[in-house]
Design a protein around this motif. Structure first.
Motif, short mmCIF file in Angstrom:
data_model
loop_
_atom_site.label_atom_id
_atom_site.label_comp_id
_atom_site.label_asym_id
_atom_site.label_seq_id
_atom_site.Cartn_x
_atom_site.Cartn_y
_atom_site.Cartn_z
N THR A 1 47.23 -17.93 -2.47
CA THR A 1 48.17 -17.02 -3.13
C THR A 1 48.17 -17.24 -4.64
N ALA A 2 48.09 -18.50 -5.06
CA ALA A 2 48.10 -18.81 -6.49
C ALA A 2 46.90 -18.21 -7.19
N VAL A 3 45.73 -18.24 -6.56
CA VAL A 3 44.52 -17.66 -7.16
C VAL A 3 44.73 -16.16 -7.39
N LYS A 4 45.32 -15.47 -6.42
CA LYS A 4 45.57 -14.03 -6.56
C LYS A 4 46.65 -13.75 -7.59
N SER A 5 47.51 -14.73 -7.85
CA SER A 5 48.65 -14.54 -8.74
C SER A 5 48.36 -14.95 -10.17
N GLY A 6 47.12 -15.31 -10.46
CA GLY A 6 46.75 -15.63 -11.83
C GLY A 6 46.95 -17.07 -12.24
N VAL A 7 46.88 -17.99 -11.28
CA VAL A 7 47.02 -19.40 -11.61
C VAL A 7 45.89 -19.83 -12.54
N CYS A 8 46.20 -20.72 -13.46
CA CYS A 8 45.19 -21.21 -14.41
C CYS A 8 44.51 -22.49 -13.93
N GLY A 9 45.28 -23.38 -13.31
CA GLY A 9 44.73 -24.63 -12.81
C GLY A 9 45.61 -25.18 -11.70
N MET A 10 45.01 -26.00 -10.84
CA MET A 10 45.74 -26.59 -9.72
C MET A 10 45.30 -28.05 -9.54
N HIS A 11 46.24 -28.88 -9.09
CA HIS A 11 45.95 -30.29 -8.82
C HIS A 11 46.85 -30.76 -7.69
N ASP A 12 46.26 -31.33 -6.64
CA ASP A 12 47.08 -31.80 -5.52
C ASP A 12 47.79 -33.08 -5.88
N VAL A 13 48.94 -33.29 -5.25
CA VAL A 13 49.74 -34.49 -5.48
C VAL A 13 49.52 -35.39 -4.27
N SER A 14 48.77 -36.47 -4.44
CA SER A 14 48.48 -37.33 -3.30
C SER A 14 48.85 -38.76 -3.65
N ARG A 15 47.85 -39.66 -3.72
CA ARG A 15 48.14 -41.07 -4.00
C ARG A 15 48.68 -41.23 -5.42
N GLY A 16 49.69 -42.05 -5.56
CA GLY A 16 50.32 -42.25 -6.86
C GLY A 16 51.47 -41.31 -7.10
N GLY A 17 51.69 -40.36 -6.19
CA GLY A 17 52.84 -39.48 -6.27
C GLY A 17 52.76 -38.48 -7.41
N ILE A 18 53.90 -37.83 -7.67
CA ILE A 18 53.95 -36.78 -8.68
C ILE A 18 53.67 -37.33 -10.07
#
Length: 327
Positions: free
Chosen positions: A205-222
């Motif tokens: 959905t973010a790709v269709k909505s014009g997102v510029c960048g994405m990064h998952d929150v995994s080890r080490g938390g937010i």
């Protein structure tokens, strides 16, 4: 070296600087904040690969390992197709337990319509607990799949809640101990947070909505993910700590174990940047995924956290809080 992710300085000094060979087919390779390798094809398509190791009780290993690898593939704008598995087991594991692990893993792959492409399984005397390394494989269109990129002045959006995966693991592993302090209803709800681990729907959905960048929150938390996002993109951050979404179950369980929820394993949570963050939040709400604008990227090197009238600077990623009680 300490447990968990190696530090950024060690990664640069002893890992990335040792990689010398480069090929024209590699669109994106190893680097800070990069979770996927991307290979170009002559037919205007690209293969996206991402690998991640996970340790967990055998009964939960597939549940946590597969989503992490496939999420990274989706965040590169690709369609996940399959996974390669490397499973390392201690000697006390019996064949029925292995069969149960594979049934669980196949069930997850079937749910997400991806195939187990192959891999390697071995029992090793030096292994003290099960380890599964999953390589996610996906495809994307050269033109449509690439994101504009993270830059200064963009909104920072966080989906779902921080600490989801860590909370689920703690609730499952310490169910009996926690039941002496909290209602079983709360513990059961927290243990089911693993149902939120996929970020594939919000990424699409973010790709269709014009997102510029994405990064998952995994080890080490937010906190770790925010640092990696800023470091990889070469931007600064202004983030409102009070706007970071967190479930009450996470707060209660973290307080019980004296853990910091902002540095806790957070699979299922996604950081995005966009020029119009509120539009992206509304589009995600349309597919019933909660999200919130929590700050902005800046053109400085400062990574700033605001908590009411208090201002502090984000520290380099630390060992994930999950390790503080799992040793």
């Amino acid at each position: 070296m300490r447990q968990g992710k190696i530090s950024e300085n060690v990664l640069k000094r002893s890992v990335l600087r040792k990689i010398k060979t480069h090929r024209d087919e590699v669109v994106s390779g190893a680097g800070i904040g990069k979770d996927c390798a991307i290979l170009a094809h002559a037919q205007d398509g690209e293969t996206v690969l991402s690998t991640t190791p996970v340790t967990a009780p055998l009964t939960e290993l597939g549940r946590y390992a597969v989503p992490m690898a496939l999420n990274n593939v989706a965040l590169a704008g690709a369609r996940p197709l399959g996974v390669l598995l490397t499973i390392l087991l201690p000697e006390e594991i019996q064949e029925p337990e292995l069969a149960q692990l594979m049934e669980q893993t196949e069930e997850i792959c079937s749910e997400w319509q991806v195939e187990i492409l192959g891999g390697h399984t071995e029992v090793m005397p030096v292994v003290t607990e099960p380890v599964m390394t999953v390589t996610g494989v996906g495809q994307r269109d050269c033109a449509a799949g690439r994101l504009p990129g993270i830059g200064a002045g963009q909104d920072i959006i966080v989906s779902k809640w921080i600490g989801l995966e860590g909370t689920a693991r703690l609730a499952r592993r310490y169910r009996e101990e926690l039941s002496q302090r909290f209602p079983m209803r709360m513990i059961e709800e927290a243990a089911c947070f693993d149902r939120y681990l996929s970020v594939i729907p919000e990424a699409a959905t973010a790709v269709k909505s014009g997102v510029c960048g994405m990064h998952d929150v995994s080890r080490g938390g937010i906190f770790g993910a925010l640092w990696e996002l800023a470091s990889g993109a070469g931007v600064g951050l202004n983030v409102d700590l009070k706007k970071l979404p967190v479930r009450q179950e996470t707060i209660e369980i973290c307080e019980y174990f004296a853990l910091n929820p902002y540095e806790l394993l957070s699979g299922g949570c996604l950081i995005m940047t966009a020029w119009d963050g509120e539009k992206l939040v509304m589009d995600l709400a349309g597919i019933k995924i909660p999200a919130q604008v929590v700050g902005k990227t800046t053109d400085s090197n400062e990574r700033v956290l605001y908590n009411g009238g208090e201002k502090r600077f984000l520290d380099m990623p630390k060992t994930d809080q999950i390790y503080h009680i799992s040793q």
